[in-house]
Write an enzyme that holds these catalytic residues in place. Structure first.
Site, PDB file in Angstrom:
ATOM      1  N   ALA A   1       0.544  -1.381  -0.242  1.00 51.07           N
ATOM      2  CA  ALA A   1       0.203   0.117  -0.531  1.00 51.07           C
ATOM      3  C   ALA A   1       1.055   1.389   0.131  1.00 51.07           C
ATOM      4  O   ALA A   1       2.268   1.104   0.748  1.00 51.07           O
ATOM      5  CB  ALA A   1      -1.266  -0.361   1.069  1.00 51.07           C
TER       6      ALA A   1
ATOM      7  N   GLU B   1       4.406  -4.674   7.694  1.00 50.12           N
ATOM      8  CA  GLU B   1       3.594  -3.817   8.538  1.00 50.12           C
ATOM      9  C   GLU B   1       3.845  -3.893   9.763  1.00 50.12           C
ATOM     10  O   GLU B   1       3.502  -2.701  10.202  1.00 50.12           O
ATOM     11  CB  GLU B   1       1.930  -4.479   7.912  1.00 50.12           C
ATOM     12  CG  GLU B   1       1.278  -4.152   6.260  1.00 50.12           C
ATOM     13  CD  GLU B   1       1.282  -6.050   5.793  1.00 50.12           C
ATOM     14  OE1 GLU B   1       2.692  -6.483   6.082  1.00 50.12           O
ATOM     15  OE2 GLU B   1       1.034  -5.604   4.422  1.00 50.12           O
TER      16      GLU B   1
ATOM     17  N   GLU C   1       0.004  -9.205   0.278  1.00 48.68           N
ATOM     18  CA  GLU C   1      -1.029  -9.525   0.179  1.00 48.68           C
ATOM     19  C   GLU C   1      -1.939 -10.108  -1.421  1.00 48.68           C
ATOM     20  O   GLU C   1      -3.016 -10.573  -1.863  1.00 48.68           O
ATOM     21  CB  GLU C   1      -2.157  -9.115   0.833  1.00 48.68           C
ATOM     22  CG  GLU C   1      -0.993  -8.785   2.459  1.00 48.68           C
ATOM     23  CD  GLU C   1      -2.127  -7.766   3.111  1.00 48.68           C
ATOM     24  OE1 GLU C   1      -1.732  -6.263   2.979  1.00 48.68           O
ATOM     25  OE2 GLU C   1      -2.784  -8.595   4.148  1.00 48.68           O
TER      26      GLU C   1
HETATM   27  N1  3HC Z   1       4.498   4.153   0.295  1.00 52.53           N
HETATM   28  C1  3HC Z   1       4.931   4.609  -0.330  1.00 52.53           C
HETATM   29  N2  3HC Z   1       6.312   4.966  -0.609  1.00 52.53           N
HETATM   30  C2  3HC Z   1       7.212   4.020   0.078  1.00 52.53           C
HETATM   31  C3  3HC Z   1       7.066   3.125   0.533  1.00 52.53           C
HETATM   32  C4  3HC Z   1       5.376   2.500   0.256  1.00 52.53           C
HETATM   33  N3  3HC Z   1       4.954   1.420   0.373  1.00 52.53           N
HETATM   34  N4  3HC Z   1       7.806   1.870   0.096  1.00 52.53           N
HETATM   35  C5  3HC Z   1       9.202   2.651   0.183  1.00 52.53           C
HETATM   36  N5  3HC Z   1       8.610   4.206  -0.097  1.00 52.53           N
HETATM   37  C6  3HC Z   1       9.293   5.228  -1.220  1.00 52.53           C
HETATM   38  C7  3HC Z   1       9.836   5.748   0.505  1.00 52.53           C
HETATM   39  O1  3HC Z   1       9.588   6.800   0.990  1.00 52.53           O
HETATM   40  C8  3HC Z   1      11.512   6.415  -0.281  1.00 52.53           C
HETATM   41  O2  3HC Z   1      11.184   7.707  -1.303  1.00 52.53           O
HETATM   42  P1  3HC Z   1      12.057   9.372  -1.492  1.00 52.53           P
HETATM   43  O3  3HC Z   1      12.856   8.530  -2.731  1.00 52.53           O
HETATM   44  O4  3HC Z   1      11.132  10.014  -1.723  1.00 52.53           O
HETATM   45  O5  3HC Z   1      12.131   9.166   0.157  1.00 52.53           O
HETATM   46  C9  3HC Z   1      11.448   5.662  -1.983  1.00 52.53           C
HETATM   47  O6  3HC Z   1       9.506   5.119  -2.098  1.00 52.53           O
HETATM   48  C10 3HC Z   1      12.534   4.699  -1.961  1.00 52.53           C
HETATM   49  O7  3HC Z   1      12.515   4.059  -1.040  1.00 52.53           O
HETATM   50  P2  3HC Z   1      13.913   3.741  -0.497  1.00 52.53           P
HETATM   51  O8  3HC Z   1      14.371   4.457  -0.401  1.00 52.53           O
HETATM   52  O9  3HC Z   1      13.294   3.298   1.179  1.00 52.53           O
HETATM   53  O10 3HC Z   1      14.044   2.522  -1.055  1.00 52.53           O
HETATM   54  P3  3HC Z   1      15.051   1.002  -1.093  1.00 52.53           P
HETATM   55  O11 3HC Z   1      15.321   0.283  -2.400  1.00 52.53           O
HETATM   56  O12 3HC Z   1      16.322   1.379   0.714  1.00 52.53           O
HETATM   57  O13 3HC Z   1      14.054   0.014   0.055  1.00 52.53           O
HETATM   58  C11 3HC Z   1      12.050  -0.751   0.644  1.00 52.53           C
HETATM   59  C12 3HC Z   1      12.302  -0.331  -0.304  1.00 52.53           C
HETATM   60  C13 3HC Z   1      12.587  -2.082   0.919  1.00 52.53           C
HETATM   61  C14 3HC Z   1      10.380  -0.526  -0.337  1.00 52.53           C
HETATM   62  C15 3HC Z   1      11.542   0.280   1.830  1.00 52.53           C
HETATM   63  O14 3HC Z   1      10.642   1.090   1.098  1.00 52.53           O
HETATM   64  C16 3HC Z   1      10.595  -0.037   2.616  1.00 52.53           C
HETATM   65  O15 3HC Z   1      10.661  -1.331   3.154  1.00 52.53           O
HETATM   66  N6  3HC Z   1       9.468   0.541   2.373  1.00 52.53           N
HETATM   67  C17 3HC Z   1       8.134  -0.379   2.876  1.00 52.53           C
HETATM   68  C18 3HC Z   1       7.447  -1.109   2.776  1.00 52.53           C
HETATM   69  C19 3HC Z   1       6.394  -1.554   3.538  1.00 52.53           C
HETATM   70  O16 3HC Z   1       6.312  -0.990   4.427  1.00 52.53           O
HETATM   71  N7  3HC Z   1       5.311  -1.705   2.693  1.00 52.53           N
HETATM   72  C20 3HC Z   1       3.868  -2.248   3.606  1.00 52.53           C
HETATM   73  C21 3HC Z   1       2.842  -1.423   3.347  1.00 52.53           C
HETATM   74  S1  3HC Z   1       1.644  -1.144   3.864  1.00 52.53           S
HETATM   75  C22 3HC Z   1       0.804  -2.229   3.328  1.00 52.53           C
HETATM   76  O17 3HC Z   1       1.127  -2.328   2.545  1.00 52.53           O
HETATM   77  C23 3HC Z   1      -0.739  -1.900   3.857  1.00 52.53           C
HETATM   78  C24 3HC Z   1      -1.288  -3.213   3.850  1.00 52.53           C
HETATM   79  O18 3HC Z   1      -1.382  -4.744   4.362  1.00 52.53           O
HETATM   80  C25 3HC Z   1      -2.699  -3.121   3.681  1.00 52.53           C
END
Ligand code: 3HC
Length: 692
Positions: A63, A125, A105
């Site tokens: 998400a 998450e 998911e």
């Molecule tokens: N949503 C929005 N923006 C995101 C994002 C996400 N899920 N994941 C990463 N980004 C953005 C970062 O903020 C960053 O933005 P910026 O360049 O403006 O600072 C850019 O993408 C690149 O991210 P990273 O600098 O972290 O790049 P890496 O390659 O080092 O890491 C990653 C990539 C492993 C995807 C890491 O960003 C990460 O762990 N992201 C979060 C993943 C996550 O938690 N997903 C679950 C989301 S909640 C969800 O899905 C709810 C569902 O159950 C309903």
């Protein structure tokens, strides 16, 4: 059709490719694109299957976290999964790179999953204070069993493709062309009937294993709402039908999303990505460093050398003589072997890293290095001497970094005769594991030097935060404010265990007294003596030669070979004697009082740090305290926590403590008072480009 999802047809299979860089987050436009793709598939009866895929690096990172604060816009990920599950023809997820959170998911909602050999799968998450909200807690246990699913959901750890195949999370690994494999799978597959959605049937033994794992995880993550919710939701997969589990999961997700802990953890997610980047206007394009020298092969030097080797640099480790240098290499070799034993490294990687490591005993060996990091004992005289030599030997334009944690960087820089090249890089111990580096900008540090240091930190996969030169820099300066209060609390009536437990219940991994015992009480005593500070209890304990774990006695006592603190009646008696000697009548101290008296002065110092410009923004402080000092992530760090208390309430609380305890340490900082008076948030202070 939105531009974030592209469609094409191969044979009779529709391929929907998500293209929403950088990480293929499922924002509204992407969800809409996927909905249209599924509809196009449903409406064309000639198509045999639908393949959903992403980019080479990301199937999808889940998400879009930036949408969480806004009202949800349709279509939802859950809605897409429902459409897929109802399809009478198969939908296949073809995963290259990572499938994370809502991205995984979505893949779990597909009928089959095919991945590349390097693809990875995770439900991270919980790291955002949430639980998987669109079926992850229900569909994963039904695929891989409840125990493995619980571990994955709670830890958020990535599962590599081979393990995912073994567990049954994916159905096949594509050895060459992912899409071609997915198409073949799609042509041959039949969509299963809609999932029956019955509760999981598991043996009594599995249920027992689940209960034991759940209890262990709840103990380990005490106080974290998200972990409780994860356990509750996965348990629902054992107890009831899919629909009921999904409803519970939705309800828990909505509650967590609005809660303080998730807001704090999402704040940390973005803060970690904001810090340590110079604005574009300040950046100086330059060749990345490829060679490094580390001066000092002690614990810090070795950890720094390993971080540099891990980042792919050639490293020369310089120590006083051959024996010391050889010993340092031996220890590094052992550490890498341990990493292999744990499965975190392979033998080839170890060999390559050790091949990139050489040793020297003469500081002239720094001549070829793009970056030199000094990690010798914390003495101004020793460091000045080394920087004088570096000024002569290091090549022009090399970054000269000091790993000082307390000393005046400007004096060290002056000794080199080229202060523009000098920067502080304050690593935390153990340096090859801890991610934080305070990058200290001296009065004359050039932007080029600062930028190169920050770039190096990023390559080491660490988090760099730029700070200014002041006593203790930001982290030690702030956390130092609790020490005096801890000693006073012991005098007033508290005991070590009570103080430490207040900290661990708040969420710190260890309390301050157990930490002191680990670090060595003589070290802190030497610092106090150099500052002319008197801590009656700590001084009395040191006077007995009790220096902590290394003497098996400090605030606690330790059995030989054990690091487990055991309460010591001798210490209780000693503390009571010191109180009596100081004329203090001991009284009952509540946990709230312990936390207020130890944490509020730390927070207060944060406002002074900001006012003086030693940190660029409140976020920088939060990242430092969470990553370097164990401040619980789910409170968002000290400055975010201050806003949760409310700046007005915080100010009033401190004022009251200043009066009742007659202690100026509680006088609210000028900036805190000003923000509270004007009703402003500390986050509204505009970000400085650089510390003063
Ligand atoms: N949503 C929005 N923006 C995101 C994002 C996400 N899920 N994941 C990463 N980004 C953005 C970062 O903020 C960053 O933005 P910026 O360049 O403006 O600072 C850019 O993408 C690149 O991210 P990273 O600098 O972290 O790049 P890496 O390659 O080092 O890491 C990653 C990539 C492993 C995807 C890491 O960003 C990460 O762990 N992201 C979060 C993943 C996550 O938690 N997903 C679950 C989301 S909640 C969800 O899905 C709810 C569902 O159950 C309903």
């Amino acid at each position: 059709m939105t531009t974030t999802v592209q469609l094409r047809t191969v044979d009779r299979v529709l391929i929907a490719t998500i293209g929403n860089p950088p990480v293929n987050a499922l924002n509204q436009a992407t969800r809409q694109g996927l909905k249209e793709a599924i509809e196009a598939f449903q409406n064309d009866r000639n198509l045999a299957a639908l393949v959903i895929t992403g980019s080479e690096r990301f199937f999808s990172a889940g998400a879009d976290i930036t949408e969480f604060t806004r009202a949800a816009q349709p279509p939802s990920i859950a809605g897409l999964i429902e459409m897929i599950e109802k399809s009478d023809r198969p939908v296949i997820a073809a995963v290259s790179g990572r499938a994370l959170g809502g991205g995984l998911e979505l893949a779990l909602g597909c009928h089959l999953r095919v991945g590349t050999p390097s693809s990875r799968y995770a439900l991270p998450e919980s790291r955002l204070g949430l639980l998987p909200g669109v079926g992850g807690t229900q569909r994963l246990p039904r695929l891989i069993g409840p125990v493995e699913a619980l571990k994955a959901v709670v830890s958020g750890d990535e599962i590599p493709a081979p393990r995912a195949l073994e567990l049954g999370l994916i159905d096949q690994i594509a050895q060459d062309d992912l899409i071609a494999t997915a198409v073949t799978v799609g042509m041959g597959a039949k969509a299963g009937p809609p999932r029956a959605g019955a509760p999981l049937t598991v043996s009594a033994q599995t249920r027992e294993a689940f209960d034991a794992e759940a209890a262990r995880l709840l103990r380990r993550h005490r106080g974290q709402d998200a972990i409780e919710a994860c356990v509750q939701a996965v348990r629902a997969a054992l107890d009831g039908p899919l629909e009921a589990g999904l409803a519970l999961e939705r309800e828990l997700f909505a509650k967590l999303e609005k809660g303080a802990q998730s807001r704090a953890m999402r704040h940390m997610f973005f803060a970690e990505r904001r810090v340590g980047k110079l604005p574009a206007s300040q950046r100086v394009p330059q060749r990345p460093a490829s060679t490094a020298a580390v001066v000092g092969g002690g614990m810090m030097g070795r950890g720094i050398a390993m971080s540099l080797l891990d980042a792919g640099l050639q490293v020369t480790l310089i120590d006083v003589d051959e024996t010391a240098a050889a010993k340092a290499v031996e220890t590094i070799d052992r550490q890498y072997q341990r990493a292999i034993d744990k499965g975190a490294l392979d033998a080839g990687q170890k060999t390559r890293r050790l091949q990139a490591l050489s040793t020297a005993v003469d500081i002239a060996a720094t001549a070829e290095a793009d970056v030199v990091i000094e990690a010798v004992t914390e003495s101004m005289a020793v460091k000045e001497k080394i920087f004088q030599q570096l000024g002569r030997h290091a090549r022009a334009g090399a970054v000269l970094a000091s790993n000082t944690s307390t000393l005046d960087l400007n004096r060290i820089a002056a000794a080199s005769g080229r202060p523009g090249d000098v920067v502080g890089m304050h690593f935390f111990s153990p340096a090859h594991i801890m991610r934080l580096v305070e990058v200290i900008r001296g009065a004359d540090t050039s932007l080029q030097t600062l930028d190169r240091a920050l770039e190096l930190v990023r390559r080491m996969k660490k988090i760099g935060v730029v700070v200014g030169v002041c006593d203790g820099f930001v982290g030690n300066r702030m956390i130092g404010k609790r020490s005096q209060q801890v000693d006073r609390l012991l005098l007033d009536g508290a005991l070590p265990r009570q103080i430490d437990e207040a900290f661990t219940r708040f969420g710190f991994p260890m309390g301050p007294l157990a930490v002191n015992d680990m670090a060595g009480l003589d070290v802190a005593q030497a610092v106090r003596q150099s500052r002319g500070q008197v801590f009656p209890v700590a001084d009395a304990i040191c006077a007995l030669g009790r220096y902590g774990q290394k003497t098996q006695a400090g605030y606690y006592r330790y059995e030989p070979g054990s690091r487990k603190p055991v309460d010591d009646p001798q210490i209780t008696a000693l503390i009571e004697r010191v109180s009596a000697g100081q004329g203090v009548e001991r009284r009952e101290i509540s946990e709230e009082e312990i936390l207020d008296r130890t944490l509020l002065p730390v927070i207060n110092e944060g406002f002074r740090v900001l006012k003086e410009g030693m940190a660029c923004h409140a976020d920088d402080i939060d990242v430092i305290l969470v990553h370097g000092y164990g401040w619980p992530r789910w409170t968002g760090g000290p400055m975010f926590h201050a806003e949760q208390i409310g700046l007005r309430a915080l100010c009033d609380k401190m004022q009251k403590l200043a009066e009742t305890l007659d202690d100026p340490a509680f006088e609210p900082a000028t900036l805190l008072r000003a923000l509270a008076d004007e009703g402003l948030s500390v986050r509204e202070l505009s970000r400085r480009d650089l510390p003063a």
